[in-house]
Design an enzyme around this catalytic site. Structure first.
Site, short mmCIF file in Angstrom:
data_model
loop_
_atom_site.label_atom_id
_atom_site.label_comp_id
_atom_site.label_asym_id
_atom_site.label_seq_id
_atom_site.Cartn_x
_atom_site.Cartn_y
_atom_site.Cartn_z
N TYR A 158 0.84 -1.21 0.00
CA TYR A 158 0.00 0.00 0.00
C TYR A 158 0.88 1.26 0.00
CZ TYR A 158 -4.48 2.34 0.59
OH TYR A 158 -5.61 3.10 0.39
N LYS A 165 -3.23 8.46 2.54
CA LYS A 165 -4.42 8.28 3.38
C LYS A 165 -4.19 8.84 4.79
CE LYS A 165 -7.15 6.24 0.40
NZ LYS A 165 -8.09 7.08 -0.34
P1 NDP Z 1 -12.17 3.42 -8.57
O1 NDP Z 1 -11.03 3.18 -9.49
O2 NDP Z 1 -13.49 2.91 -8.97
O3 NDP Z 1 -12.30 4.96 -8.23
C1 NDP Z 1 -11.19 5.83 -8.17
C2 NDP Z 1 -11.61 7.11 -8.84
O4 NDP Z 1 -10.62 8.13 -8.74
C3 NDP Z 1 -11.87 6.90 -10.33
O5 NDP Z 1 -13.15 7.38 -10.64
C4 NDP Z 1 -10.77 7.72 -10.96
O6 NDP Z 1 -11.12 8.16 -12.26
C5 NDP Z 1 -10.67 8.84 -9.96
N1 NDP Z 1 -9.52 9.71 -10.17
C6 NDP Z 1 -8.21 9.36 -10.32
N2 NDP Z 1 -7.48 10.45 -10.56
C7 NDP Z 1 -8.33 11.51 -10.56
C8 NDP Z 1 -8.17 12.90 -10.77
N3 NDP Z 1 -6.98 13.46 -11.03
N4 NDP Z 1 -9.27 13.70 -10.71
C9 NDP Z 1 -10.48 13.17 -10.50
N5 NDP Z 1 -10.70 11.86 -10.29
C10 NDP Z 1 -9.63 11.04 -10.32
O7 NDP Z 1 -11.72 2.79 -7.17
P2 NDP Z 1 -12.36 2.77 -5.71
O8 NDP Z 1 -13.82 2.87 -5.78
O9 NDP Z 1 -11.75 1.61 -5.05
O10 NDP Z 1 -11.74 4.07 -5.03
C11 NDP Z 1 -12.52 5.11 -4.47
C12 NDP Z 1 -11.90 5.57 -3.15
O11 NDP Z 1 -12.05 4.53 -2.18
C13 NDP Z 1 -10.41 5.88 -3.21
O12 NDP Z 1 -10.13 6.99 -2.39
C14 NDP Z 1 -9.80 4.62 -2.62
O13 NDP Z 1 -8.51 4.84 -2.08
C15 NDP Z 1 -10.82 4.34 -1.53
N6 NDP Z 1 -10.78 3.02 -0.93
C16 NDP Z 1 -10.84 1.90 -1.73
C17 NDP Z 1 -10.79 0.65 -1.17
C18 NDP Z 1 -10.83 -0.58 -2.02
O14 NDP Z 1 -10.46 -1.66 -1.54
N7 NDP Z 1 -11.29 -0.50 -3.25
C19 NDP Z 1 -10.68 0.47 0.30
C20 NDP Z 1 -10.69 1.69 1.04
C21 NDP Z 1 -10.71 2.91 0.44
P3 NDP Z 1 -10.76 7.21 -13.54
O15 NDP Z 1 -10.95 5.79 -13.16
O16 NDP Z 1 -11.68 7.67 -14.59
O17 NDP Z 1 -9.30 7.43 -13.80
#
Ligand code: NDP
Length: 258
Positions: A158, A165
């Site tokens: 990570y 985070k």
């Molecule tokens: P996703 O990949 O579905 O979502 C991540 C999002 O961040 C995407 O929509 C991506 O856009 C967007 N993103 C990246 N760079 C930018 C930018 N410069 N401006 C605007 N948007 C941006 O993954 P998750 O749903 O897993 O992630 C969502 C949140 O949840 C994150 O903060 C992640 O760290 C957190 N999280 C996730 C966990 C997991 O196990 N999945 C656990 C705990 C927390 P695009 O894909 O179009 O590039």
């Protein structure tokens, strides 16, 4: 009791149907909130198309391009919120990014550029969005971000995202302290590992999920909808006394010592 009717919610971070932001958007909509959606723009408009195909069923008031590294796009996003709704009640910050080199290998090897970019997108963006949301949250509001245990404890691979985070969780507290006077609450949800686009970039996500299934009190990981339910609760008046907190939605994994 959980009623978000008439509340306006801006949701960032929907990439596809596995996105945690999608689970949150669905549950906010189910509770009655109006939804506005941002997407990360790309040259060919493919991301926009994908997000529209998915989210149209929630009848969003608008879709706006918003790369959080682009100040103009952030300002335009909130100008759209002001124009369409006049006020904002709920802001969902559900995005993060780290280059591959920040999510594998030695921590000492992380390049400066990767470090800076990741903290700009994953950490500073919460403060940047909150700055623009603040004048629009005229009747108070709820800002919710997504974090992970790797910001508190060392989790293999990570790496860089752990630092991002940790900064994000501290930002929640400073923002909560500043914005409380305006009845704006700021909280984080620390979700258990879920298979998504972003998490598949972290080496060994499946191992992480299997470990949670073995160790966590509930012996399973969580779903996007369960995270969405907690977001809906935090966005609602039921959570009116909660701010500056990190709520674990992780099947209880965080309490285990061994
Ligand atoms: P996703 O990949 O579905 O979502 C991540 C999002 O961040 C995407 O929509 C991506 O856009 C967007 N993103 C990246 N760079 C930018 C930018 N410069 N401006 C605007 N948007 C941006 O993954 P998750 O749903 O897993 O992630 C969502 C949140 O949840 C994150 O903060 C992640 O760290 C957190 N999280 C996730 C966990 C997991 O196990 N999945 C656990 C705990 C927390 P695009 O894909 O179009 O590039």
């Amino acid at each position: 009791m959980l009623d978000l009717t008439g509340k306006n919610a801006l949701v960032t971070g929907i990439a596809n149907n596995r996105s945690i932001a999608w689970g949150i958007a669905q549950q906010l909509h189910q509770a009655g909130a109006n939804i506005g959606v941002t997407y990360l723009p790309d040259e060919k408009g493919r991301f926009e198309k994908k997000v529209r195909e998915l989210a149209d069923e929630l009848n969003p008031a608008f879709y706006v391009p918003c790369d959080v590294q682009n100040d103009q796009q952030v300002e335009d996003t909130f100008a759209t919120v002001a124009e369409k709704w006049g006020k904002l009640d709920i802001l969902i910050h559900c995005l993060a990014f780290a280059d591959k080199e920040g999510l594998t290998g030695d921590f000492t090897a992380i390049p400066r550029e990767a470090f800076t970019k990741s903290l700009d997108i994953s950490t500073f963006s919460l403060t940047r969005l909150a700055r623009s949301a603040k004048p629009l949250m005229t009747e108070g509001g709820s800002i919710i971000t997504l974090t992970y245990l790797g910001g508190v404890k060392v989790i293999p691979n990570y790496n860089l995202m752990g630092v991002a985070k940790a900064g994000l969780e501290m930002s929640v507290r400073y923002l909560a302290a500043e914005l409380g006077g305006q009845k704006i609450r700021v909280n984080g949800i620390s979700a258990g590992p879920i298979r998504t686009l972003a998490s598949s970039a972290v080496g060994g996500i499946l191992d992480m999920i299997h470990h949670v299934e073995e160790i966590a009190p509930l012996h399973r990981t969580v779903t996007q909808i369960e995270v969405g339910n907690t977001a809906a609760f935090l966005a609602s008046d039921l959570a009116s006394g909660i701010t500056g907190q990190i709520i674990y939605v992780d099947s209880g994994y965080e309490i285990m010592g061994m």
